[in-house]
Structure formats: C-alpha cells, structure tokens
Design an enzyme around this catalytic site. Structure first.
Site, mmCIF file in Angstrom:
data_model
loop_
_atom_site.group_PDB
_atom_site.id
_atom_site.type_symbol
_atom_site.label_atom_id
_atom_site.label_comp_id
_atom_site.label_asym_id
_atom_site.label_seq_id
_atom_site.Cartn_x
_atom_site.Cartn_y
_atom_site.Cartn_z
ATOM 1 C CB SER A 141 70.233 37.264 19.520
ATOM 2 O OG SER A 141 70.942 38.281 18.828
ATOM 3 C CE1 TYR A 155 70.686 39.991 24.188
ATOM 4 C CE2 TYR A 155 72.128 39.844 22.280
ATOM 5 C CZ TYR A 155 70.860 39.915 22.811
ATOM 6 O OH TYR A 155 69.771 39.920 21.982
HETATM 7 P P1 NAP Z 1 63.050 46.149 24.252
HETATM 8 O O1 NAP Z 1 62.523 47.057 23.192
HETATM 9 O O2 NAP Z 1 63.969 46.692 25.286
HETATM 10 O O3 NAP Z 1 61.800 45.431 24.988
HETATM 11 C C1 NAP Z 1 62.048 44.481 25.989
HETATM 12 C C2 NAP Z 1 60.736 43.985 26.577
HETATM 13 O O4 NAP Z 1 61.027 43.001 27.589
HETATM 14 C C3 NAP Z 1 59.932 45.082 27.253
HETATM 15 O O5 NAP Z 1 58.539 44.823 27.114
HETATM 16 C C4 NAP Z 1 60.344 44.917 28.724
HETATM 17 O O6 NAP Z 1 59.352 45.471 29.577
HETATM 18 C C5 NAP Z 1 60.428 43.384 28.818
HETATM 19 N N1 NAP Z 1 61.257 42.905 29.934
HETATM 20 C C6 NAP Z 1 62.568 43.198 30.197
HETATM 21 N N2 NAP Z 1 62.948 42.588 31.323
HETATM 22 C C7 NAP Z 1 61.867 41.888 31.784
HETATM 23 C C8 NAP Z 1 61.628 41.060 32.919
HETATM 24 N N3 NAP Z 1 62.599 40.815 33.836
HETATM 25 N N4 NAP Z 1 60.407 40.507 33.072
HETATM 26 C C9 NAP Z 1 59.422 40.747 32.164
HETATM 27 N N5 NAP Z 1 59.582 41.519 31.086
HETATM 28 C C10 NAP Z 1 60.788 42.087 30.902
HETATM 29 O O7 NAP Z 1 63.829 44.912 23.597
HETATM 30 P P2 NAP Z 1 63.751 44.266 22.122
HETATM 31 O O8 NAP Z 1 64.792 44.912 21.284
HETATM 32 O O9 NAP Z 1 62.360 44.229 21.655
HETATM 33 O O10 NAP Z 1 64.254 42.793 22.450
HETATM 34 C C11 NAP Z 1 63.318 41.751 22.740
HETATM 35 C C12 NAP Z 1 64.010 40.409 22.627
HETATM 36 O O11 NAP Z 1 64.583 40.287 21.325
HETATM 37 C C13 NAP Z 1 65.153 40.191 23.617
HETATM 38 O O12 NAP Z 1 65.153 38.854 24.047
HETATM 39 C C14 NAP Z 1 66.391 40.476 22.780
HETATM 40 O O13 NAP Z 1 67.510 39.793 23.259
HETATM 41 C C15 NAP Z 1 65.942 39.942 21.440
HETATM 42 N N6 NAP Z 1 66.683 40.497 20.300
HETATM 43 C C16 NAP Z 1 66.565 41.806 19.940
HETATM 44 C C17 NAP Z 1 67.227 42.275 18.825
HETATM 45 C C18 NAP Z 1 67.073 43.695 18.330
HETATM 46 O O14 NAP Z 1 67.744 44.037 17.337
HETATM 47 N N7 NAP Z 1 66.236 44.513 18.907
HETATM 48 C C19 NAP Z 1 68.063 41.426 18.104
HETATM 49 C C20 NAP Z 1 68.193 40.094 18.503
HETATM 50 C C21 NAP Z 1 67.476 39.632 19.604
HETATM 51 P P3 NAP Z 1 59.718 45.993 31.072
HETATM 52 O O15 NAP Z 1 61.029 46.691 30.996
HETATM 53 O O16 NAP Z 1 58.552 46.859 31.421
HETATM 54 O O17 NAP Z 1 59.750 44.771 31.928
#
Ligand code: NAP
Length: 256
Positions: A141, A155
């Site tokens: 991130s 985080y």
């Molecule tokens: P999201 O929409 O909440 O999706 C998260 C995914 O991770 C889901 O498929 C969830 O499925 C899975 N997950 C969560 N905990 C897990 C576990 N213990 N084991 C296996 N799977 C797990 O999140 P997102 O926004 O796409 O974020 C994804 C990644 O991008 C993260 O690492 C986040 O830090 C990073 N990120 C996001 C943003 C943003 O703006 N969205 C910005 C910077 C970085 P289940 O809940 O079914 O397990």
C-alpha cells in the site's frame, strides 16, 4: 512478448476487490488462475471462468494458518501442475486509532497482512522453484511505506513490513529465478474501501491528481507485467499505482 497463457497463477483474496481485479486481468490474458479466500469462492470462479481461455479454480483458505496455506498450494499444484506466479494480496484494513487499539486488533492485522503473506509465499516455494520463472507479487500500500492516515497506524506498519520481507526474500530467491516485487496501491475502489464510507471516499478522491479513485484492474495490469518472463530482471521493487496520490505537497497542489 508478454504471453501469460502458460502461466499458473494463485491470487489470495481473489474473490473481491483488488484480488478479483488481478485475477481478472490474468484470466483475460489466458492464464490458469486460482483464487483463494476464507468465504465462498464459487461466484467469483464462475465470473472469472467466463473471461478467458485458461482454467479457473477456487480454494478455501485462511492465510493466517500455515497448514491452510500448504493445503492451498497443494490444491493449485494438483489442479494446474504447478505454480508460476503467486499474488499474495489478501489483506484487511480495520480502523483502530492508537489510543484505543487493542492487542487483538494489532495481532489480527499483522497476522493477515504480514504473516499471511509470508506463509503464502513459503507454501508456494517448492512450486515456484520448480517453475524456474517464479514470480511473487505482494499487494502492499502507499499507506505505511510512503504515507500515513490517522486510525491506520497498525495497518501502515503491516504494509511497510511487507516491503522489509520483500527485500530479503528477493535476495534469497534470486538464484532460483524467482522475483519478488510489491505493488503499492493508492485508493482503489473496492468493497473493502467502500465500507469506509462516503466522506472518506470523497476526501480521498480530492487528494488524487488523476481525479478518480483507482480500479482493481489498474493493480492487475502491473501485476500481469511483473509476472511476465520479460520482467525477470526486476526484483525487490515496490511500485506505487495511485494516480499521483503521493505527489502533492499540500491539498492546494492538486489541480482541478
Ligand atoms: P477487500 O475488498 O476487503 O478484499 C479482501 C480479500 O481478501 C477478500 O477476498 C477476502 O476474502 C480476502 N481475505 C481477507 N482475509 C483473509 C484471510 N485471512 N485469508 C484469506 N483471504 C482473506 O480488500 P481490497 O480493498 O481488495 O484489499 C486487498 C489488498 O489490497 C489488501 O492487502 C489491502 O491492504 C491492499 N490495499 C487496498 C487498497 C484499497 O484502496 N482498496 C489500497 C492499498 C492497499 P474473505 O474475507 O472471504 O477471506
């Protein structure tokens, strides 16, 4: 050039958000794609299956658990014959101001975002080594490595820790032809981000020179490039994909 049709790709957290976007780009490129998450993977598998010519499977796994990661890697190898690319993307971002953060909240974020990344990579290492062109792509991130935001100190620590892991893993794995890189997304419109509310989304959009939140596919396109044979000389790098979000010195520097 840039042919991913013979690649076997695992995307953790591939059912939603950024992971789903990454998986979609690989599926459209004709790769065999496995997605992993704790909850139901069926709908996402069906959607991804319609996108490309490669195979798509879903695996139920919890990246906090090394045994679950080992079973996840075995399922992918059993289905596709190997793993060439692992996108360690599963992550969580619950808000917890420092004054009120409990040890349990801190542990949960570090367990998923840091240990989960490491357990995922460890579980895939034999397959990545056998591949001869293994690729590890971490979803970090901008928050932590470059920026901060009140309420997300744990985080930010976890996302910076991923880069510390990346640098030494990249050195250890280079002799095996495995590269290890990280993508640092800015604010990407996902289910997880939407949960933070309209005010947060509006404020973030104002802070981005490009004028919009990112799309999950924006992250997927860089992941796909890093996964190619042609990107084999790039390792240990963290690359921001953020519409210029980290650039302004003050809100006044953003032009509208
Ligand atoms: P999201 O929409 O909440 O999706 C998260 C995914 O991770 C889901 O498929 C969830 O499925 C899975 N997950 C969560 N905990 C897990 C576990 N213990 N084991 C296996 N799977 C797990 O999140 P997102 O926004 O796409 O974020 C994804 C990644 O991008 C993260 O690492 C986040 O830090 C990073 N990120 C996001 C943003 C943003 O703006 N969205 C910005 C910077 C970085 P289940 O809940 O079914 O397990």
């Amino acid at each position: 050039m840039f042919d991913l049709r013979s690649a076997s790709v695992l995307v953790t957290g591939g059912t939603k958000g950024i992971g789903r976007g990454i998986a979609g780009v690989f599926a459209r490129a004709g790769a065999d794609v496995a997605i992993a998450a704790r909850s139901d993977v069926g709908d996402a598998v069906a959607d991804l299956d319609a996108l490309g010519s490669g195979r798509v499977i879903g695996v139920r796994a919890d990246v906090r658990d090394p045994a679950s990661c080992a079973a996840m890697a075995k399922d992918v190898v059993d289905s596709f014959g190997g793993i060439d690319v692992v996108c360690a993307n599963a992550g969580i971002f619950p808000e917890a101001p420092l004054d009120a953060m409990t040890p349990e909240q801190l542990a949960e974020v570090l367990d998923v975002n840091v240990k989960g990344n490491i357990f995922t990579v460890q579980a895939c290492l034999p397959a990545l080594t056998a591949s001869g062109r293994g690729r590890v792509i971490l979803t970090s991130s901008i928050t932590g490595p470059i920026t901060g935001f009140p309420g997300w100190s744990h985080y930010g620590a976890s996302k910076a820790a991923q880069l510390g892991f990346m640098r030494t893993a990249a050195i250890e794995l280079a002799p095996r032809g495995i590269t290890v890189n990280a993508i640092m997304p800015g604010n990407i419109f996902t289910e997880g981000l939407a949960d933070l509310g309209e005010d947060y989304l509006a404020g973030m959009t104002r802070a981005i020179p490009a004028g919009t939140l990112g799309k999950p596919e924006d992250i997927g396109h860089l992941a796909a490039f890093l996964a190619t044979v042609e990107a084999g000389y790039i390792t240990g790098q963290a690359i921001a994909v953020d519409g210029g979000q980290v650039l302004p010195e003050s809100p006044d520097a953003v032009m509208r």
